[in-house]
Design an enzyme around this catalytic site. Structure first.
Site, PDB file in Angstrom:
ATOM      1  N   GLN A   1       0.801  -1.220   0.000  1.00  0.00           N
ATOM      2  CA  GLN A   1       0.000   0.000   0.000  1.00  0.00           C
ATOM      3  C   GLN A   1       0.836   1.273   0.000  1.00  0.00           C
ATOM      4  O   GLN A   1       0.324   2.332  -0.380  1.00  0.00           O
ATOM      5  CB  GLN A   1      -0.941   0.001   1.208  1.00  0.00           C
ATOM      6  CG  GLN A   1      -2.014  -1.079   1.127  1.00  0.00           C
ATOM      7  CD  GLN A   1      -2.951  -1.058   2.312  1.00  0.00           C
ATOM      8  OE1 GLN A   1      -2.694  -1.705   3.316  1.00  0.00           O
ATOM      9  NE2 GLN A   1      -4.035  -0.317   2.210  1.00  0.00           N
TER      10      GLN A   1
ATOM     11  N   TYR B   1     -12.557  -1.965  13.576  1.00  0.00           N
ATOM     12  CA  TYR B   1     -12.955  -0.694  12.983  1.00  0.00           C
ATOM     13  C   TYR B   1     -14.387  -0.288  13.303  1.00  0.00           C
ATOM     14  O   TYR B   1     -14.682   0.890  13.425  1.00  0.00           O
ATOM     15  CB  TYR B   1     -12.820  -0.765  11.456  1.00  0.00           C
ATOM     16  CG  TYR B   1     -11.405  -0.715  10.941  1.00  0.00           C
ATOM     17  CD1 TYR B   1     -10.833   0.479  10.519  1.00  0.00           C
ATOM     18  CD2 TYR B   1     -10.625  -1.869  10.850  1.00  0.00           C
ATOM     19  CE1 TYR B   1      -9.540   0.533  10.025  1.00  0.00           C
ATOM     20  CE2 TYR B   1      -9.332  -1.829  10.362  1.00  0.00           C
ATOM     21  CZ  TYR B   1      -8.789  -0.629   9.947  1.00  0.00           C
ATOM     22  OH  TYR B   1      -7.504  -0.581   9.466  1.00  0.00           O
TER      23      TYR B   1
ATOM     24  N   GLU C   1      -4.762  -2.259  14.272  1.00  0.00           N
ATOM     25  CA  GLU C   1      -5.327  -1.313  13.303  1.00  0.00           C
ATOM     26  C   GLU C   1      -6.644  -0.786  13.856  1.00  0.00           C
ATOM     27  O   GLU C   1      -7.435  -1.528  14.441  1.00  0.00           O
ATOM     28  CB  GLU C   1      -5.620  -1.967  11.941  1.00  0.00           C
ATOM     29  CG  GLU C   1      -4.423  -2.256  11.079  1.00  0.00           C
ATOM     30  CD  GLU C   1      -4.812  -2.844   9.720  1.00  0.00           C
ATOM     31  OE1 GLU C   1      -5.931  -2.570   9.233  1.00  0.00           O
ATOM     32  OE2 GLU C   1      -3.994  -3.588   9.165  1.00  0.00           O
TER      33      GLU C   1
ATOM     34  N   TRP D   1      -6.038  -1.012  -1.682  1.00  0.00           N
ATOM     35  CA  TRP D   1      -6.373  -2.273  -2.347  1.00  0.00           C
ATOM     36  C   TRP D   1      -7.309  -2.057  -3.538  1.00  0.00           C
ATOM     37  O   TRP D   1      -7.004  -1.231  -4.387  1.00  0.00           O
ATOM     38  CB  TRP D   1      -6.927  -3.275  -1.329  1.00  0.00           C
ATOM     39  CG  TRP D   1      -6.025  -3.454  -0.139  1.00  0.00           C
ATOM     40  CD1 TRP D   1      -6.245  -3.031   1.142  1.00  0.00           C
ATOM     41  CD2 TRP D   1      -4.709  -4.058  -0.122  1.00  0.00           C
ATOM     42  NE1 TRP D   1      -5.169  -3.341   1.945  1.00  0.00           N
ATOM     43  CE2 TRP D   1      -4.215  -3.971   1.209  1.00  0.00           C
ATOM     44  CE3 TRP D   1      -3.908  -4.670  -1.084  1.00  0.00           C
ATOM     45  CZ2 TRP D   1      -2.973  -4.469   1.592  1.00  0.00           C
ATOM     46  CZ3 TRP D   1      -2.668  -5.166  -0.701  1.00  0.00           C
ATOM     47  CH2 TRP D   1      -2.214  -5.068   0.602  1.00  0.00           C
TER      48      TRP D   1
ATOM     49  N   HIS E   1       1.292  -9.289   4.793  1.00  0.00           N
ATOM     50  CA  HIS E   1       0.116  -8.419   4.684  1.00  0.00           C
ATOM     51  C   HIS E   1      -0.412  -8.500   3.247  1.00  0.00           C
ATOM     52  O   HIS E   1      -0.391  -7.519   2.504  1.00  0.00           O
ATOM     53  CB  HIS E   1       0.471  -6.986   5.070  1.00  0.00           C
ATOM     54  CG  HIS E   1      -0.719  -6.144   5.445  1.00  0.00           C
ATOM     55  ND1 HIS E   1      -0.784  -5.406   6.611  1.00  0.00           N
ATOM     56  CD2 HIS E   1      -1.897  -5.938   4.811  1.00  0.00           C
ATOM     57  CE1 HIS E   1      -1.947  -4.767   6.667  1.00  0.00           C
ATOM     58  NE2 HIS E   1      -2.634  -5.072   5.577  1.00  0.00           N
TER      59      HIS E   1
ATOM     60  N   ARG F   1       4.264  -0.033  13.113  1.00  0.00           N
ATOM     61  CA  ARG F   1       3.940  -1.336  12.547  1.00  0.00           C
ATOM     62  C   ARG F   1       3.984  -1.243  11.023  1.00  0.00           C
ATOM     63  O   ARG F   1       3.233  -0.468  10.422  1.00  0.00           O
ATOM     64  CB  ARG F   1       2.542  -1.794  13.000  1.00  0.00           C
ATOM     65  CG  ARG F   1       2.168  -3.144  12.407  1.00  0.00           C
ATOM     66  CD  ARG F   1       0.741  -3.548  12.711  1.00  0.00           C
ATOM     67  NE  ARG F   1       0.440  -4.760  11.944  1.00  0.00           N
ATOM     68  CZ  ARG F   1      -0.710  -5.015  11.340  1.00  0.00           C
ATOM     69  NH1 ARG F   1      -1.708  -4.144  11.412  1.00  0.00           N
ATOM     70  NH2 ARG F   1      -0.868  -6.126  10.666  1.00  0.00           N
TER      71      ARG F   1
ATOM     72  N   ASN G   1      -1.452 -10.827   8.759  1.00  0.00           N
ATOM     73  CA  ASN G   1      -2.454  -9.787   8.961  1.00  0.00           C
ATOM     74  C   ASN G   1      -3.783 -10.227   8.364  1.00  0.00           C
ATOM     75  O   ASN G   1      -3.880 -10.527   7.176  1.00  0.00           O
ATOM     76  CB  ASN G   1      -2.032  -8.479   8.286  1.00  0.00           C
ATOM     77  CG  ASN G   1      -3.085  -7.398   8.443  1.00  0.00           C
ATOM     78  OD1 ASN G   1      -3.197  -6.784   9.508  1.00  0.00           O
ATOM     79  ND2 ASN G   1      -3.889  -7.176   7.409  1.00  0.00           N
ATOM     80  N   GLU G   2      -4.818 -10.282   9.208  1.00  0.00           N
ATOM     81  CA  GLU G   2      -6.188 -10.564   8.769  1.00  0.00           C
ATOM     82  C   GLU G   2      -6.280 -11.747   7.801  1.00  0.00           C
ATOM     83  O   GLU G   2      -6.690 -11.591   6.648  1.00  0.00           O
ATOM     84  CB  GLU G   2      -6.804  -9.321   8.130  1.00  0.00           C
ATOM     85  CG  GLU G   2      -6.947  -8.154   9.088  1.00  0.00           C
ATOM     86  CD  GLU G   2      -7.682  -6.960   8.480  1.00  0.00           C
ATOM     87  OE1 GLU G   2      -8.077  -7.031   7.282  1.00  0.00           O
ATOM     88  OE2 GLU G   2      -7.860  -5.953   9.178  1.00  0.00           O
TER      89      GLU G   2
ATOM     90  N   TRP H   1      -4.565   3.240  12.088  1.00  0.00           N
ATOM     91  CA  TRP H   1      -4.497   3.013  10.644  1.00  0.00           C
ATOM     92  C   TRP H   1      -5.055   4.242   9.952  1.00  0.00           C
ATOM     93  O   TRP H   1      -6.209   4.563  10.112  1.00  0.00           O
ATOM     94  CB  TRP H   1      -5.305   1.776  10.225  1.00  0.00           C
ATOM     95  CG  TRP H   1      -5.137   1.512   8.757  1.00  0.00           C
ATOM     96  CD1 TRP H   1      -5.913   1.992   7.735  1.00  0.00           C
ATOM     97  CD2 TRP H   1      -4.100   0.743   8.143  1.00  0.00           C
ATOM     98  NE1 TRP H   1      -5.426   1.588   6.518  1.00  0.00           N
ATOM     99  CE2 TRP H   1      -4.303   0.819   6.742  1.00  0.00           C
ATOM    100  CE3 TRP H   1      -3.002   0.025   8.628  1.00  0.00           C
ATOM    101  CZ2 TRP H   1      -3.473   0.187   5.837  1.00  0.00           C
ATOM    102  CZ3 TRP H   1      -2.184  -0.605   7.716  1.00  0.00           C
ATOM    103  CH2 TRP H   1      -2.420  -0.533   6.343  1.00  0.00           C
TER     104      TRP H   1
ATOM    105  N   ASN I   1      -7.446  -6.066  14.731  1.00  0.00           N
ATOM    106  CA  ASN I   1      -7.854  -4.955  13.878  1.00  0.00           C
ATOM    107  C   ASN I   1      -9.353  -4.783  14.037  1.00  0.00           C
ATOM    108  O   ASN I   1     -10.132  -5.662  13.641  1.00  0.00           O
ATOM    109  CB  ASN I   1      -7.517  -5.231  12.416  1.00  0.00           C
ATOM    110  CG  ASN I   1      -6.029  -5.265  12.149  1.00  0.00           C
ATOM    111  OD1 ASN I   1      -5.216  -4.971  13.024  1.00  0.00           O
ATOM    112  ND2 ASN I   1      -5.651  -5.635  10.930  1.00  0.00           N
TER     113      ASN I   1
END
Length: 502
Positions: free
Chosen positions: A46, A336, A402, A453, A147, A103, A191-192, A445, A334
């Site tokens: 990213q 949100y 995140e 993405w 990631h 991170r 990650n995720e 984040w 993470n």
């Protein structure tokens, strides 16, 4: 005006009574524990750019974004924020905010261009210099090994659907632990993994674009868990004692609030939805090397009714179960948003993870929105997630790896992002000081607006604006970075200052 204010409070009170939470809870004033990690987070694809420089190999995202139809604005990460060349500016941004941790992720193909085999020394030197620059500025590197940017050479051999991928990941992890472990003391394996499984190998709307929401998704998840465990056990056996670090995984979860608190079916649907989203990965690792019983029962039953000879949800071998169970030093989360969930019988006509749980999610119209359709402002959810995790997985050290808010403008006076951080971080303060959750750190984040993405550059999550039309990728700190700096500097919330004043 008086009537409008009165109506607002009547709606808010009724909403609180109906759903059992308060979207505008009073702030708690106080401090986080000494030694609390305050950081920001990014991911290699990213922000880095430099997609084919200095021996780097192709990742699945390099290939996936070559088809402009796969990304909303037709863009790629070939340059992104150009952090491959401008990482020292990124470190200065972190230092200016007073952060003690950063991170970031390592691009697998920058280290091992073909995924395994020959090591690319230029990639090693890039990350070594980034790490040393962080340390020289008093910032701890928190390194994510994966990631989402799998080497395309490994995807050509089946990627996360190939059981051998766990061994490939272990080989890559060994290189990173060997090269950087003397100074990196905080490792995140994956990650995720849920998003890799569902978006990359389920719905196919993310790299590598494989479709199989009720079959491949479960296989990709299974092999990621095995890969994580192999990397963890490697670190535990060969590096942990001499290097003195810790290793864990980052999982994503959004709080599933029962749509009707008085309906037992909705309450059970909330538990089931959380097991399918979070427990899918957490239960094998943090409990006993097996999938959650709710998930096991329902997928087994539906698989049989759909005519499958074996369950679509794989079983761990006895050896793998022993390897997986307990493969953690901490839990990265993470988080949100939240959503409302209710029971609905989804039947067996569709072979899909998305219908297996017999739940349905929704968002109330009254919840404030971000630029992302899935991200509503619901601060209460982050505290409930932490309490659910402790209830189910014990007093494991937790980190918010995140948490953030998106907009489309990328404006410098990002007041709604300040509002988001104020209320979410305050919920974390309540989790620590009232609920006694063992929360050890928080990573916003993101440090930078970046290549989001398949959303391209349409969605801005950054504490820092990046001018993507400028070849120099000029960085400009936003108001939210100054507000976050204030919270970090005070290590919490001080009562005698306005919570929105910087």
């Amino acid at each position: 005006m008086v009537n409008m204010k009165l109506n607002f409070w009547i709606i808010l009170i009724n909403f609180t009574i109906s759903y059992g939470y308060d979207m505008e809870e009073p702030l708690l004033y106080g401090n986080f524990p000494n030694g609390f990690k305050w950081g920001a987070a990014t991911a290699a694809y990213q922000i880095e750019g430099g997609w084919n420089e200095d021996g780097k190999g192709l990742s699945i995202w390099d290939v996936f974004t070559e088809n402009g139809d796969n990304v909303e604005d037709g863009s790629t990460g070939k340059v992104a924020c150009d952090s491959y060349h401008k990482y020292r500016e990124d470190v200065k941004l972190l230092k200016d905010m007073g952060l003690n941790s950063y991170r970031f992720s390592i691009a697998w193909t920058r280290i091992l261009p073909q995924g395994v085999g020959e090591v690319n020394q230029a990639g090693i030197e890039y990350y070594r210099d980034l790490i040393n620059t962080l340390l020289a500025n008093g910032i701890e590197p928190v390194v994510t090994l994966y990631h989402w940017d799998l080497p395309q050479a490994l995807e050509d051999q089946g990627g996360w659907l190939n059981p051998d991928v766990a061994d490939w990941f272990e080989e890559y992890a060994r290189v990173c632990f060997t090269e950087f472990g003397s100074v990196v003391k905080f490792w995140i394996t994956l990650n995720e993994p849920r998003e890799t499984a569902l978006s990359g190998y389920g719905g196919g709307w993310a790299a590598p674009g494989v479709i199989g929401p009720g079959t491949h998704a479960y296989t990709a998840a299974h092999n990621q868990i095995r890969g994580h465990a192999k990397a963890y056990r490697l670190y535990e056996a060969e590096f942990k004692e001499s290097q003195g670090g810790q290793c864990g995984i980052t999982l994503n979860v959004n709080w599933a609030e029962p749509k009707d608190q008085n309906n037992p079916e909705d309450v059970e649907a909330s538990e089931r939805a959380t097991d399918f989203m979070f427990g899918w990965f957490a239960h094998p690792i943090y409990v006993d090397g097996s999938y959650p019983p709710r998930m096991r029962e329902i997928v087994d039953r539906k698989s049989q009714a759909q005519g499958f000879n074996v369950s679509r949800l794989p079983h761990f071998t006895e050896e793998d179960a022993e390897m997986v169970a307990g493969s953690f030093d901490f839990l990265g989360l993470n988080i949100y948003t939240a959503y409302l969930v209710n029971y609905v019988d989804q039947g067996i006509d569709e072979v899909s993870y998305f219908t297996d749980s017999d739940t349905e999610g929704s968002y109330p119209d009254s919840w404030m929105s971000s630029a992302s359709s899935w991200l509503k402002i619901a601060p209460f959810g982050i505290r409930k997630c932490l309490n659910w995790a402790r209830s189910n997985y014990g007093d494991v050290d937790m980190y918010i790896t995140e948490n953030g808010f998106s907009d489309r403008l990328g404006n410098i006076d990002d007041l709604l992002r300040i509002y988001y951080y104020k209320h979410y971080i305050n919920q974390l303060l309540k989790s620590v000081n009232i609920d006694e959750i063992p929360l050890k750190g928080y990573f916003a984040w993101s440090l930078l607006d970046n290549m989001e993405w398949t959303g391209g550059y349409n969605y801005k999550f950054g504490l820092t604006s990046v001018n993507f039309t400028d070849p120099e990728r000029t960085r400009t700190p936003k108001a939210s970075s100054q507000y976050y700096k204030k919270i970090v500097g005070e290590n919490g919330f001080v009562e005698n200052t306005s919570p929105c004043r910087m």
